[in-house]
Design a protein around this motif. Structure first.
Motif, PDB file in Angstrom:
ATOM      1  N   ASN A  83      89.166  50.659  14.384  1.00 58.72           N
ATOM      2  CA  ASN A  83      89.288  51.514  15.559  1.00 58.72           C
ATOM      3  C   ASN A  83      88.310  52.673  15.413  1.00 58.72           C
ATOM      4  O   ASN A  83      88.136  53.220  14.331  1.00 58.72           O
ATOM      5  N   GLY A  84      87.668  53.021  16.523  1.00 61.59           N
ATOM      6  CA  GLY A  84      86.665  54.085  16.515  1.00 61.59           C
ATOM      7  C   GLY A  84      85.255  53.546  16.399  1.00 61.59           C
ATOM      8  O   GLY A  84      84.302  54.236  16.732  1.00 61.59           O
ATOM      9  N   SER A  85      85.109  52.307  15.928  1.00 60.13           N
ATOM     10  CA  SER A  85      83.785  51.688  15.890  1.00 60.13           C
ATOM     11  C   SER A  85      83.478  51.140  17.283  1.00 60.13           C
ATOM     12  O   SER A  85      84.298  51.221  18.185  1.00 60.13           O
ATOM     13  N   THR A  86      82.293  50.581  17.469  1.00 54.43           N
ATOM     14  CA  THR A  86      81.936  50.000  18.763  1.00 54.43           C
ATOM     15  C   THR A  86      81.821  48.482  18.639  1.00 54.43           C
ATOM     16  O   THR A  86      81.685  47.937  17.539  1.00 54.43           O
ATOM     17  N   VAL A  87      81.870  47.818  19.778  1.00 53.44           N
ATOM     18  CA  VAL A  87      81.678  46.369  19.803  1.00 53.44           C
ATOM     19  C   VAL A  87      80.315  46.038  19.200  1.00 53.44           C
ATOM     20  O   VAL A  87      80.181  45.110  18.399  1.00 53.44           O
ATOM     21  N   MET A  88      79.282  46.826  19.536  1.00 53.30           N
ATOM     22  CA  MET A  88      77.942  46.578  19.011  1.00 53.30           C
ATOM     23  C   MET A  88      77.899  46.663  17.493  1.00 53.30           C
ATOM     24  O   MET A  88      77.322  45.800  16.826  1.00 53.30           O
ATOM     25  N   GLU A  89      78.501  47.695  16.920  1.00 52.92           N
ATOM     26  CA  GLU A  89      78.495  47.858  15.468  1.00 52.92           C
ATOM     27  C   GLU A  89      79.135  46.645  14.787  1.00 52.92           C
ATOM     28  O   GLU A  89      78.626  46.151  13.780  1.00 52.92           O
ATOM     29  N   ASN A  90      80.211  46.163  15.359  1.00 50.16           N
ATOM     30  CA  ASN A  90      80.887  45.001  14.794  1.00 50.16           C
ATOM     31  C   ASN A  90      80.075  43.728  14.968  1.00 50.16           C
ATOM     32  O   ASN A  90      80.062  42.877  14.086  1.00 50.16           O
ATOM     33  N   ALA A  91      79.382  43.600  16.089  1.00 45.68           N
ATOM     34  CA  ALA A  91      78.525  42.434  16.308  1.00 45.68           C
ATOM     35  C   ALA A  91      77.386  42.412  15.299  1.00 45.68           C
ATOM     36  O   ALA A  91      77.098  41.368  14.693  1.00 45.68           O
ATOM     37  N   VAL A  92      76.749  43.545  15.087  1.00 42.83           N
ATOM     38  CA  VAL A  92      75.635  43.630  14.123  1.00 42.83           C
ATOM     39  C   VAL A  92      76.152  43.376  12.710  1.00 42.83           C
ATOM     40  O   VAL A  92      75.564  42.608  11.945  1.00 42.83           O
ATOM     41  N   GLY A 147      72.157  37.270  19.311  1.00 41.73           N
ATOM     42  CA  GLY A 147      71.967  37.733  20.679  1.00 41.73           C
ATOM     43  C   GLY A 147      72.217  39.211  20.874  1.00 41.73           C
ATOM     44  O   GLY A 147      71.891  39.758  21.923  1.00 41.73           O
ATOM     45  N   ILE A 148      72.782  39.891  19.896  1.00 37.69           N
ATOM     46  CA  ILE A 148      72.956  41.342  19.972  1.00 37.69           C
ATOM     47  C   ILE A 148      71.850  41.962  19.129  1.00 37.69           C
ATOM     48  O   ILE A 148      71.897  41.935  17.901  1.00 37.69           O
ATOM     49  N   GLU A 149      70.836  42.505  19.796  1.00 36.24           N
ATOM     50  CA  GLU A 149      69.680  43.049  19.089  1.00 36.24           C
ATOM     51  C   GLU A 149      69.863  44.513  18.710  1.00 36.24           C
ATOM     52  O   GLU A 149      69.409  44.940  17.650  1.00 36.24           O
ATOM     53  N   ALA A 150      70.474  45.290  19.572  1.00 33.25           N
ATOM     54  CA  ALA A 150      70.803  46.693  19.284  1.00 33.25           C
ATOM     55  C   ALA A 150      69.599  47.494  18.804  1.00 33.25           C
ATOM     56  O   ALA A 150      69.666  48.190  17.799  1.00 33.25           O
ATOM     57  N   GLU A 151      68.505  47.413  19.532  1.00 30.58           N
ATOM     58  CA  GLU A 151      67.264  48.065  19.122  1.00 30.58           C
ATOM     59  C   GLU A 151      67.371  49.577  18.987  1.00 30.58           C
ATOM     60  O   GLU A 151      66.724  50.167  18.135  1.00 30.58           O
ATOM     61  N   CYS A 152      68.193  50.215  19.803  1.00 30.78           N
ATOM     62  CA  CYS A 152      68.295  51.682  19.745  1.00 30.78           C
ATOM     63  C   CYS A 152      69.378  52.148  18.774  1.00 30.78           C
ATOM     64  O   CYS A 152      69.587  53.351  18.607  1.00 30.78           O
ATOM     65  N   GLY A 153      70.080  51.218  18.158  1.00 31.68           N
ATOM     66  CA  GLY A 153      71.095  51.576  17.182  1.00 31.68           C
ATOM     67  C   GLY A 153      72.367  52.151  17.770  1.00 31.68           C
ATOM     68  O   GLY A 153      73.157  52.764  17.060  1.00 31.68           O
ATOM     69  N   GLY A 154      72.569  52.003  19.055  1.00 27.72           N
ATOM     70  CA  GLY A 154      73.803  52.464  19.674  1.00 27.72           C
ATOM     71  C   GLY A 154      73.683  53.770  20.425  1.00 27.72           C
ATOM     72  O   GLY A 154      74.680  54.390  20.760  1.00 27.72           O
ATOM     73  N   ALA A 155      72.460  54.187  20.717  1.00 25.38           N
ATOM     74  CA  ALA A 155      72.233  55.465  21.402  1.00 25.38           C
ATOM     75  C   ALA A 155      72.244  55.348  22.926  1.00 25.38           C
ATOM     76  O   ALA A 155      71.952  56.326  23.606  1.00 25.38           O
ATOM     77  N   CYS A 156      72.552  54.192  23.457  1.00 28.17           N
ATOM     78  CA  CYS A 156      72.538  53.943  24.899  1.00 28.17           C
ATOM     79  C   CYS A 156      71.151  54.237  25.475  1.00 28.17           C
ATOM     80  O   CYS A 156      71.011  54.854  26.524  1.00 28.17           O
ATOM     81  N   ALA A 157      70.131  53.789  24.731  1.00 29.43           N
ATOM     82  CA  ALA A 157      68.749  54.031  25.144  1.00 29.43           C
ATOM     83  C   ALA A 157      67.988  52.726  25.368  1.00 29.43           C
ATOM     84  O   ALA A 157      66.770  52.747  25.499  1.00 29.43           O
ATOM     85  N   CYS A 158      68.682  51.603  25.367  1.00 25.21           N
ATOM     86  CA  CYS A 158      68.068  50.312  25.664  1.00 25.21           C
ATOM     87  C   CYS A 158      69.170  49.433  26.259  1.00 25.21           C
ATOM     88  O   CYS A 158      70.274  49.899  26.473  1.00 25.21           O
ATOM     89  N   ALA A 159      68.874  48.191  26.496  1.00 25.65           N
ATOM     90  CA  ALA A 159      69.901  47.289  27.025  1.00 25.65           C
ATOM     91  C   ALA A 159      69.971  46.029  26.175  1.00 25.65           C
ATOM     92  O   ALA A 159      70.296  44.958  26.665  1.00 25.65           O
ATOM     93  N   THR A 160      69.698  46.171  24.871  1.00 27.12           N
ATOM     94  CA  THR A 160      69.636  44.988  24.004  1.00 27.12           C
ATOM     95  C   THR A 160      70.964  44.684  23.291  1.00 27.12           C
ATOM     96  O   THR A 160      70.987  43.889  22.357  1.00 27.12           O
ATOM     97  N   CYS A 161      72.031  45.316  23.762  1.00 31.45           N
ATOM     98  CA  CYS A 161      73.370  44.977  23.252  1.00 31.45           C
ATOM     99  C   CYS A 161      74.283  44.615  24.421  1.00 31.45           C
ATOM    100  O   CYS A 161      75.493  44.701  24.326  1.00 31.45           O
TER     101      CYS A 161
END
Length: 161
Positions: free
Chosen positions: A75-84, A90-104
């Motif tokens: 709890n407190g983590s994000t779906v993206m962090e868990n996917a990575v 398919g989850i690239e997460a190029e911005c590392g979770g900063a909501c600065a791209c659309a790769t997650c």
């Protein structure tokens, strides 16, 4: 996460290798609580008021090819962090979770869209750059794991933007 008194009762928690599973009253099957504190004489945890517990929530990510990744997420983590962390393709997460791209970008399963909620304005702006946006589209970096999302299912699109 801090739980108030009355939310977790030792008598409802069977001991399983320093982990406890508590029944949920919201229809979810259970949450895992890792216990590192003292045990009483009858092997039940001593639960001080306002004790800190790490609660795990079930999350399922479905890759584009249909492969399911069933994860117990903090709890407190994000779906993206868990996917990575679990190498979901398919989850690239190029911005590392900063909501600065659309790769997650993910699609929230229809049964979960109301509970997950709509994207915030900044996330909506980033979704303009995502591949094949649908009404259930979200950026997985913006979906915070919490106990009431236990059982959440999200689908990974064919490709990212």
């Amino acid at each position: 996460m801090c739980l108030g008194s009355g939310e977790l009762h030792p008598e409802t928690l069977p001991l399983i290798r320093d982990s406890w599973r508590a029944p949920q009253d919201n229809g979810a099957s259970s949450v895992r609580v890792d216990w590192t504190g003292d045990l009483s004489e009858d092997n039940r945890p001593r639960l001080p008021l306002n004790a800190d517990f790490l609660i795990m929530t079930k999350l399922t990510l479905v890759a584009f090819d249909g492969t399911r990744f069933d994860i117990e997420a903090d709890n407190g983590s994000t779906v993206m962090e868990n996917a990575v962390r679990n190498s979901v393709p398919g989850i690239e997460a190029e911005c590392g979770g900063a909501c600065a791209c659309a790769t997650c970008h993910v699609y929230v399963d229809d049964g979960w869209t109301e509970k997950v909620g709509p994207p915030a304005a900044m996330e909506e702006d980033m979704l303009d750059f995502a591949f094949e946006v649908k009404p259930t589209s979200r950026l997985s970096c913006q979906i915070k794991i919490k106990a009431d999302l236990d059982g959440l299912i999200v689908h990974v699109p064919e490709r990212q933007a």
